[in-house]
Structures are given as structure tokens and as C-alpha cells.
Write a protein that holds these residues in place. Structure first.
Motif, PDB file in Angstrom:
ATOM      1  N   ALA A 146     -10.977  12.347  32.381  1.00 41.10           N
ATOM      2  CA  ALA A 146     -10.129  13.360  31.757  1.00 41.10           C
ATOM      3  C   ALA A 146      -9.296  14.122  32.775  1.00 41.10           C
ATOM      4  O   ALA A 146      -8.244  14.683  32.425  1.00 41.10           O
ATOM      5  CB  ALA A 146     -10.992  14.337  30.956  1.00 41.10           C
ATOM      6  N   SER A 147      -9.730  14.172  34.029  1.00 40.36           N
ATOM      7  CA  SER A 147      -9.041  14.966  35.040  1.00 40.36           C
ATOM      8  C   SER A 147      -8.006  14.180  35.823  1.00 40.36           C
ATOM      9  O   SER A 147      -7.396  14.708  36.747  1.00 40.36           O
ATOM     10  CB  SER A 147     -10.058  15.555  36.020  1.00 40.36           C
ATOM     11  N   ALA A 148      -7.788  12.930  35.467  1.00 39.93           N
ATOM     12  CA  ALA A 148      -6.824  12.107  36.187  1.00 39.93           C
ATOM     13  C   ALA A 148      -5.402  12.597  35.937  1.00 39.93           C
ATOM     14  O   ALA A 148      -5.126  13.315  34.976  1.00 39.93           O
ATOM     15  CB  ALA A 148      -6.953  10.643  35.765  1.00 39.93           C
ATOM     16  N   TYR A 149      -4.489  12.184  36.818  1.00 40.75           N
ATOM     17  CA  TYR A 149      -3.066  12.549  36.675  1.00 40.75           C
ATOM     18  C   TYR A 149      -2.547  12.128  35.306  1.00 40.75           C
ATOM     19  O   TYR A 149      -1.846  12.874  34.632  1.00 40.75           O
ATOM     20  CB  TYR A 149      -2.266  11.881  37.781  1.00 40.75           C
ATOM     21  N   THR A 150      -2.908  10.926  34.890  1.00 39.69           N
ATOM     22  CA  THR A 150      -2.699  10.490  33.509  1.00 39.69           C
ATOM     23  C   THR A 150      -4.086  10.252  32.923  1.00 39.69           C
ATOM     24  O   THR A 150      -4.711   9.225  33.208  1.00 39.69           O
ATOM     25  CB  THR A 150      -1.865   9.201  33.441  1.00 39.69           C
ATOM     26  N   LEU A 164      -7.376   3.239  27.804  1.00 36.80           N
ATOM     27  CA  LEU A 164      -6.861   3.951  26.630  1.00 36.80           C
ATOM     28  C   LEU A 164      -6.390   5.340  27.044  1.00 36.80           C
ATOM     29  O   LEU A 164      -7.157   6.128  27.585  1.00 36.80           O
ATOM     30  CB  LEU A 164      -7.968   4.055  25.578  1.00 36.80           C
ATOM     31  N   ILE A 165      -5.115   5.628  26.784  1.00 38.98           N
ATOM     32  CA  ILE A 165      -4.565   6.951  27.075  1.00 38.98           C
ATOM     33  C   ILE A 165      -4.125   7.605  25.772  1.00 38.98           C
ATOM     34  O   ILE A 165      -4.089   6.958  24.716  1.00 38.98           O
ATOM     35  CB  ILE A 165      -3.400   6.879  28.076  1.00 38.98           C
ATOM     36  N   LEU A 205      10.526  11.935  20.376  1.00 38.63           N
ATOM     37  CA  LEU A 205       9.080  12.156  20.457  1.00 38.63           C
ATOM     38  C   LEU A 205       8.704  13.102  21.605  1.00 38.63           C
ATOM     39  O   LEU A 205       7.577  13.584  21.673  1.00 38.63           O
ATOM     40  CB  LEU A 205       8.375  10.821  20.632  1.00 38.63           C
ATOM     41  N   LEU A 206       9.648  13.374  22.499  1.00 38.06           N
ATOM     42  CA  LEU A 206       9.359  14.212  23.655  1.00 38.06           C
ATOM     43  C   LEU A 206       9.293  15.700  23.316  1.00 38.06           C
ATOM     44  O   LEU A 206       8.776  16.497  24.106  1.00 38.06           O
ATOM     45  CB  LEU A 206      10.426  14.008  24.742  1.00 38.06           C
ATOM     46  N   GLU A 211       3.196  17.660  29.938  1.00 38.92           N
ATOM     47  CA  GLU A 211       3.544  16.645  30.933  1.00 38.92           C
ATOM     48  C   GLU A 211       2.619  15.437  30.880  1.00 38.92           C
ATOM     49  O   GLU A 211       3.053  14.299  31.081  1.00 38.92           O
ATOM     50  CB  GLU A 211       3.535  17.263  32.329  1.00 38.92           C
ATOM     51  N   ALA A 212       1.334  15.656  30.613  1.00 37.66           N
ATOM     52  CA  ALA A 212       0.392  14.532  30.543  1.00 37.66           C
ATOM     53  C   ALA A 212       0.757  13.590  29.401  1.00 37.66           C
ATOM     54  O   ALA A 212       0.698  12.362  29.545  1.00 37.66           O
ATOM     55  CB  ALA A 212      -1.036  15.042  30.373  1.00 37.66           C
ATOM     56  N   SER A 213       1.156  14.145  28.266  1.00 38.01           N
ATOM     57  CA  SER A 213       1.552  13.315  27.126  1.00 38.01           C
ATOM     58  C   SER A 213       2.852  12.574  27.405  1.00 38.01           C
ATOM     59  O   SER A 213       3.021  11.413  27.015  1.00 38.01           O
ATOM     60  CB  SER A 213       1.708  14.186  25.877  1.00 38.01           C
ATOM     61  N   ILE A 214       3.784  13.235  28.102  1.00 37.44           N
ATOM     62  CA  ILE A 214       5.049  12.575  28.446  1.00 37.44           C
ATOM     63  C   ILE A 214       4.789  11.389  29.364  1.00 37.44           C
ATOM     64  O   ILE A 214       5.358  10.303  29.184  1.00 37.44           O
ATOM     65  CB  ILE A 214       6.019  13.582  29.094  1.00 37.44           C
ATOM     66  N   ARG A 215       3.923  11.571  30.358  1.00 38.37           N
ATOM     67  CA  ARG A 215       3.595  10.452  31.251  1.00 38.37           C
ATOM     68  C   ARG A 215       2.931   9.316  30.480  1.00 38.37           C
ATOM     69  O   ARG A 215       3.192   8.138  30.735  1.00 38.37           O
ATOM     70  CB  ARG A 215       2.673  10.936  32.375  1.00 38.37           C
TER      71      ARG A 215
END
Length: 574
Positions: A146-150, A164-165, A205-206, A211-215
Motif C-alpha cells: 500500500a505504501s508503494a509509489y504506485t 492489481l492496482i 477521468l482525470l 496523484e496515485a490514481s492518476i499514475r
């Protein structure tokens, strides 16, 4: 200078050409293969890719599709439990990466994005959804990060590896419209397992996303853009060319974004660019054009497959790659720009040592491709075992070990994410040192012990003629302080570094069937320093000296893992 951890330069350290950076600027031969020859070259290229097990059998593809449909059903059922409304909008499961592009290998994972309705949060995803997966007997090797950049959940389902993201979108109507379109495509009378029902993800959709969701969403957007940019008529040629390029990169130790080389999306963008410049090229022509163009490319001139957009029609507050106004972007060595807003440099990790190896290997591959086109060689020569372990005199071996498989997986992920700092620290032109990393981890059982898990990584070292002594002790100490300070480190986890001469390299680096480690964990989030009590000391052993250097445990004021001071250059690296 401590003689117990110094390297004495030998003249043979530079016998293979040292610092040469000559560019291959030879023009392609005038003896261009005939159309019949090109067709034969393409057939033989496809045969080589098939023989190297780069193309999954229909049964394997069907299994992936079935697992994805089962996963999608599980997600829909889970989302229903989070809402009391009768007309809950279901989530969408979209693929991206190599699977979406149609270039995955039989053992590759499937990259998937969950587009969730507004009532489902990321906390739900890493909370209740993880519990659902834990309770499913078909799911193994579950690892939420959960703490990853993505943020990602890694697991296997019926043997199919899945990353899975998650992204939560604000528009329920958008989900309804896409779900309705998918429903129209589904043939209710057929039991055949078809491909996943992919939908276009556009800029609308943006709106309102973090930022995490955008990535997370941009992985899907880039994949769909690549497919669109190549076009239906050229798609199969793109795929075969990309398969060949990625296999070449794996064989020659050039495939790893986390280690500062290029990853899947980087190679895909480069091949797409070649297809745009050669819209009617066969795979054989495209592959030769790939190495011809990029062996002489004037980096840091960027590669773009779409025009840069400083803003979107629906959102303009997101940062984009801008080397003119952003000094960090200006320092990037090998910019490969993503095509969708916000456009970013997908290869910002590439450092000077990695770029040097990429240039040298591409130059070599370009010459081999010319020989193939002239009928002097076959395509197999492009994928023959790499000469990396015979062309240097001195190597630094990094061994990551643990006595427990789960601990090893976590420890390996942390060390893998930090090794790029070690590579950067070793690269010190002012001190006459050049680093040549090889992007592959060799998995093995040290000393035949079945209770140990180990992975080894190698960096070749070359020295200038006037470099008499090079002290690696301070660099080793600083790097060990970084990894030792990980707050989750246990007594079962160890890391050792040793200087090895070419004639003393372990035999497993020369075994062609050596399997590359596949348990990478995304540890890109910042880790706070913490004093370690208990683990055994790591050792730096030099075969050039009779003594060894013992690295003590870090004290409480050790350097942060997100900042590294190279003892060779004494400059801060972030």
C-alpha cells in the motif's frame, strides 16, 4: 588509505576498451534484402521467438482469460457488499502492460487496474479486498504494498501472476456508460472465453483524482495509446519486434526500470516510435531499424510518440516533463516521454553507467543485425549468452540472503530498490572508476543449503590507467547503513558484498539456463531509518587482499535510505 579494502589497478582491467564511447555511425548496407529475403528473415525471427518460449500457447491464454473473468466477478460481488443501494455501479477491471499489448511471455504477470465507483476507497481495497483474497484458496503469494509509489497488490491466482492496482473515479455515469457498452458486446449465447472487455480511458477521468490514481490510470492510457498509434495493419509487426527487443534486453542484462535500465513501457515506446518512422516495415526491417537508430541516438534528445500537451481540456494543474523550466527534468539522461497527459519521462531512473551499457550493447546489436541481413548470421546470434562476464577483469558481487522465503521476498525487494544508489556511488570518473551493472539477479541456494534463499547481483568495475588504489570501504559502509536501517529487517536477512576477479566468478553466472529471479517487490516508498539489533554483520571480502573488511551495524544517526552520500565523490544523491 586502509589496505584491507582497496583495489589495486591492473593493466588488464582496461583490455576491452575502457572508456571508449565511439558512436556507430555506419550507414546501412546498400545491399538491401529483397522482399523475398525480408519475408524469410521475418519467418526466421518468429521461429526464434517461438523457440525461446516468448509466445504463450492458446491454452495458457485461455487460462489467463478465465482467471481474469473470475477475478472481475469477485470484485463486483465485493463492491456490492460495500453499498446499500440496489443499483450499485460495478467496477471495471482493465489490463495494461505486456498483457494488454499482446506481448506477454508464458511466465509473465498480468497488470490490471480496478476502476472503482465513488463509494469504494483505497482503504477498502487494501483492507476488505485483501481479506477476501486471503480467504480464497486459489490465491497464493499475496503481498499488498500500500505504501508503494504506485500502490499495488501482488498475488497469484490459480498460478497466474497478477499485479492489481486501484483508482477510484468520481463519475458514476462514466462507469455506467462503459458498463453498458461492454454489455452490448457480450454474446450471451456463447460460452467461449473472449478477451477482457477493454474500454477507452480518456482525459475526462482525470477530474478529481489524486496523484496515485492518476499514475495508476496512466498505465492503461499509455497501453491503449500505443495500440492506437501503431494501427491495426502494423500491430502484429509491432508485437513481434517488441518481443524480440525485450528478449534481447533480458539476455544482455538491460531490462529493469528499478535498476536504472529500461522496463517494459520504455521498450514499447521506443518500438512504437520506430513503427511510426517505418509504417510499412516488416518485423525484420523494424528490428534492424531499431538498433540502427538508437545505437547512434544523441541522448538526451527526447523520444516522443505524441506531441507534448502542457495541459488537458479538462485539467491543467498536473506537472508535465519540462526540461526548460524544471532543472530536475533537464538532468535526465535518456528521456522517453509518455504520450498521455500528464506527459512524463518514463526513464528518469537511467544513470550514466546504465546508459553507457545500453549504448555499447545497441552498437553491438546493430552490427549483428547487419550481418543477419547480409546472410552471414542467423537471428539466434542476437540472443546468444552475453559476454558481460568475460569482458571485464573486476566485479563487485552483491549477495542478498535469507533463511525464510517470505522474509527473503521482502528483503530482496528492499535491496533491489536500493542497489541503484550503490551503482551511482561506484560511478566516479574523477577517481577513474566506471561501473557496468548487469540487470539480472541470479537465484541460487548457497553452499547447497536447502534452508537458504539467495539472489546475486553483479557490477563490473573498470579503472583509469592512472588509478592506482581505489578504496571501496566507505562506499560499502554507507550502502550497508542504508539497507541495515530498514525498520522491518530481521535476523534472518543478510547482505554481503565481495570484490571478485574474472577468473574467480561463480559458475552459475555462466549457466545459460540460470533463471532470473521473479519475486521483485515494489519498495519505492520512502523507508524511515531505524537501528537494527540482532542481524549478523555483513562482510566485504576482497580477493585482491588477504584480509577482509568487517562492516559494523549502523548507529542511530545513520543516513536516510532516501538520501545517499557517495564516499567516492562526496556528493549528495537523492
Amino acid at each position: 588509505m586502509n589496505s584491507n579494502h582497496v583495489i589495486h589497478n591492473r593493466s588488464r582491467n582496461r583490455k576491452q576498451g575502457g572508456h571508449s564511447r565511439s558512436r556507430n555511425r555506419q550507414k546501412s548496407t546498400n545491399n538491401k534484402p529483397s522482399q523475398a529475403d525480408e519475408e524469410q528473415l521475418t519467418r526466421s525471427l518468429r521461429e526464434v521467438c517461438t523457440s525461446r518460449n516468448l509466445i504463450e500457447a492458446p491454452s495458457g491464454i485461455q487460462k489467463r482469460r478465465r482467471v481474469m473473468k473470475e477475478l472481475e466477478y469477485m470484485l463486483c460481488s465485493w463492491c456490492d457488499t460495500l453499498s446499500s443501494a440496489d443499483n450499485t455501479v460495478p467496477p471495471l477491471l482493465l489490463s495494461f502492460g505486456s498483457y494488454r499489448l499482446g506481448v506477454h511471455t508464458p511466465d509473465a504477470d498480468v497488470d490490471c487496474l480496478v476502476l472503482a465507483p465513488p463509494h469504494v476507497t483505497r482503504d477498502h481495497f487494501f483492507g476488505g479486498w485483501v481479506e477476501i483474497l486471503k480467504g480464497d484458496a486459489r490465491v497464493t503469494e499475496l503481498q499488498p504494498v500500500a505504501s508503494a509509489y504506485t500502490p499495488v497488490i501482488k498475488f497469484q491466482m490459480e498460478g497466474v501472476k497478477i499485479d492489481l492496482i486501484f483508482a477510484r473515479i468520481n463519475s458514476t455515469q462514466w462507469l455506467k456508460n462503459r458498463s453498458a457498452k461492454i454489455a452490448l458486446k457480450v454474446d450471451q449465447q456463447s460460452n467461449e472465453l473472449t478477451e477482457m472487455n477493454e474500454v477507452d480511458v480518456d482525459d475526462t477521468l482525470l477530474v478529481g483524482l489524486d496523484e496515485a490514481s492518476i499514475r495508476s490510470i496512466n498505465g492503461v492510457r499509455v497501453a491503449q495509446y500505443l495500440i492506437s498509434a501503431v494501427g491495426k495493419n502494423q500491430l502484429e509487426n509491432f508485437r513481434l519486434t517488441l518481443r524480440a527487443v525485450k528478449e534481447w534486453a533480458r539476455v544482455h542484462g538491460l531490462y529493469s526500470n528499478v535498476l536504472g535500465f529500461l522496463g517494459g513501457v520504455n521498450w514499447a515506446i521506443l518500438v512504437c516510435w520506430i513503427c511510426q518512422k517505418n509504417p510499412h516495415g516488416t518485423p525484420s526491417e523494424l528490428l534492424r531499424a531499431f538498433f540502427r537508430r538508437f545505437s547512434t541516438w544523441r541522448w538526451p534528445d527526447p523520444i516522443r510518440i505524441a506531441s507534448m500537451h502542457q495541459h488537458s481540456n479538462v485539467r491543467s494543474d498536473l506537472p508535465v516533463w519540462d526540461p526548460v523550466n524544471n532543472f530536475r527534468d533537464k538532468k535526465h539522461l535518456m528521456p522517453i516521454i509518455t504520450p498521455c497527459y500528464p506527459s512524463m519521462n518514463s526513464s528518469y531512473n537511467v544513470g550514466e553507467p546504465q546508459l553507457r551499457r545500453l549504448r555499447e550493447e545497441m552498437t553491438r546489436a546493430n552490427k549483428l543485425c547487419d550481418n543477419v541481413a547480409r546472410g552471414k548470421k542467423a537471428w539466434d546470434v542476437l540472443f546468444e549468452g552475453n559476454s558481460f562476464f568475460t569482458q571485464h577483469a573486476t566485479y563487485l558481487q552483491v549477495d542478498i540472503t535469507s533463511t525464510n522465503q517470505d522474509d527473503f521476498r521482502a528483503w530482496f525487494g528492499l535491496c533491489e530498490a536500493r542497489i541503484r544508489l550503490l551503482i551511482v556511488g561506484l560511478e566516479s570518473p574523477d577517481y577513474g572508476v566506471e561501473a557496468y551493472p548487469f540487470a539480472k539477479f541470479f537465484q541460487r541456494q548457497p553452499d547447497g543449503e536447502t534452508s537458504h534463499y539467495a539472489a546475486s547481483f553483479f557490477i563490473a568495475l573498470r579503472f583509469a590507467d592512472d588509478a592506482q588504489l581505489v578504496d571501496l570501504g566507505p562506499l560499502a559502509t554507507d550502502f550497508l547503513n542504508i539497507v541495515n536501517s530498514w525498520e522491518h529487517r530481521l535476523s534472518t536477512m543478510d547482505l554481503a558484498m565481495s570484490v571478485v576477479m574474472q577468473n574467480n566468478l561463480p559458475s552459475f553466472v555462466f549457466e545459460e539456463d540460470e533463471k532470473e529471479i521473479t519475486i521483485s517487490v515494489d519498495m519505492s516508498s520512502d523507508v524511515q531509518p531505524n537501528t537494527i539489533n540482532g542481524p549478523s554483520d555483513a562482510m566485504l571480502n576482497s580477493t585482491l587482499t588477504p584480509a577482509s573488511l568487517k562492516i559494523n551495524q549502523p548507529d542511530s544517526d545513520s543516513s536516510s535510505p532516501t538520501e545517499f552520500i557517495s564516499p567516492l565523490k562526496r556528493t549528495r544523491i537523492t
